[in-house]
Design an enzyme around this catalytic site. Structure first.
Site, PDB file in Angstrom:
ATOM      1  N   HIS A 141       0.836  -1.198   0.000  1.00  0.00           N
ATOM      2  CA  HIS A 141       0.000   0.000   0.000  1.00  0.00           C
ATOM      3  C   HIS A 141       0.874   1.252   0.000  1.00  0.00           C
ATOM      4  CE1 HIS A 141      -3.280  -2.760   1.275  1.00  0.00           C
ATOM      5  NE2 HIS A 141      -4.037  -1.873   0.651  1.00  0.00           N
ATOM      6  N   LYS A 145      -0.640   4.873   4.542  1.00  0.00           N
ATOM      7  CA  LYS A 145      -1.602   3.948   5.146  1.00  0.00           C
ATOM      8  C   LYS A 145      -1.222   3.680   6.601  1.00  0.00           C
ATOM      9  CE  LYS A 145      -4.115  -0.338   4.302  1.00  0.00           C
ATOM     10  NZ  LYS A 145      -5.416   0.355   4.347  1.00  0.00           N
TER      11      LYS A 145
END
Length: 247
Positions: A141, A145
């Site tokens: 990600h 995040k």
């Protein structure tokens, strides 16, 4: 016309969802809600969901798990179905969601992409077909995040666990020691602007099977949320997820 309250409208996913709603026939934004906003009721913009007293048909939440109590209480008070697209809920917040599902329809998923739900189904088939395989999950990600591992990685691991109930999760393997046969390794990579890639590896001594889902942009999550809305608005009170749509 489906009137949608978008909670978390100021965030990245909230903005994508609002844009998609505006371009989708048969759907409209009832209210945009975000802690980042200053309330402007004339333009249906609110800092807190409790400030909105207008008509709506459903709530889609792309905010933060800390909003769980407010949106659940609002859904119960106004008898509205609710789609929860956030992860990282505490035990108390999870209990609140479960209690809410006894009163109104609740849809929750760690990932709103239909493709991820399909990957979960395929992962269960692979885990059953290769009962002795080592299983590793690698998720990637963007560097902003917060939750590690991602809700999607846990969703996929939980799907496998339904087939292998003895499974244990080894998150971010970091010490010397041989892996156990029952463990599922989960590894998190955070870099740049990566939208989201999830890879499940099934490895035996003679072969390796890999199932991968790659998100190209955030529109797929908004698409999934609207698909969930179309499904949920027809349901009785209860707890639903992406598997119910696939069925």
């Amino acid at each position: 016309m489906m009137r949608i309250i978008v909670n978390g409208a100021g965030g990245r996913m909230g903005q994508v969802l609002c844009s998609l709603i505006e371009s989708t026939e048969g759907k409209e934004i009832a209210a945009r809600v975000s802690a980042e906003f200053e309330t402007d009721s004339k333009n249906l913009i609110f800092k807190n969901i409790n400030e909105f007293g207008g008509e709506a048909d459903i709530i889609i939440d792309f905010s933060h798990h800390s909003a769980t109590n407010d949106i659940c209480d609002y859904a119960i008070k106004h008898n509205l179905p609710i789609i929860i697209s956030t992860t990282g809920q505490t035990e108390e917040e999870t209990a609140k969601i479960e209690d809410t599902s006894q009163k109104v329809p609740v849809f929750k998923s760690g990932n709103m992409a239909l493709g991820v739900a399909l990957v979960g189904c395929l992962a269960k088939i692979a885990a059953k077909a290769f009962p002795d395989a080592d299983i590793e999950i690698v998720e990637k990600h963007h560097n902003r995040k917060l939750d590690v591992p991602s809700g999607t990685a846990l969703l996929l691991a939980d799907a496998i666990k339904t087939v292998r109930p003895e499974s244990t999760y080894n998150i971010g393997r970091h010490e010397n020691g041989k892996r156990t046969k029952q463990e599922i390794g989960i590894h998190s990579i955070r870099m740049g602007s990566e939208v989201g890639t999830h890879e499940i590896i099934f490895a035996t001594d003679s072969q390796v099977v890999t199932i991968t889902h790659q998100s190209e942009n955030r529109t797929l999550f908004a698409d999934g949320a609207l698909s969930a809305a179309d499904f949920l608005i027809k349901q009785a009170p209860g707890f639903y997820n992406m598997d119910d749509i696939l069925e």
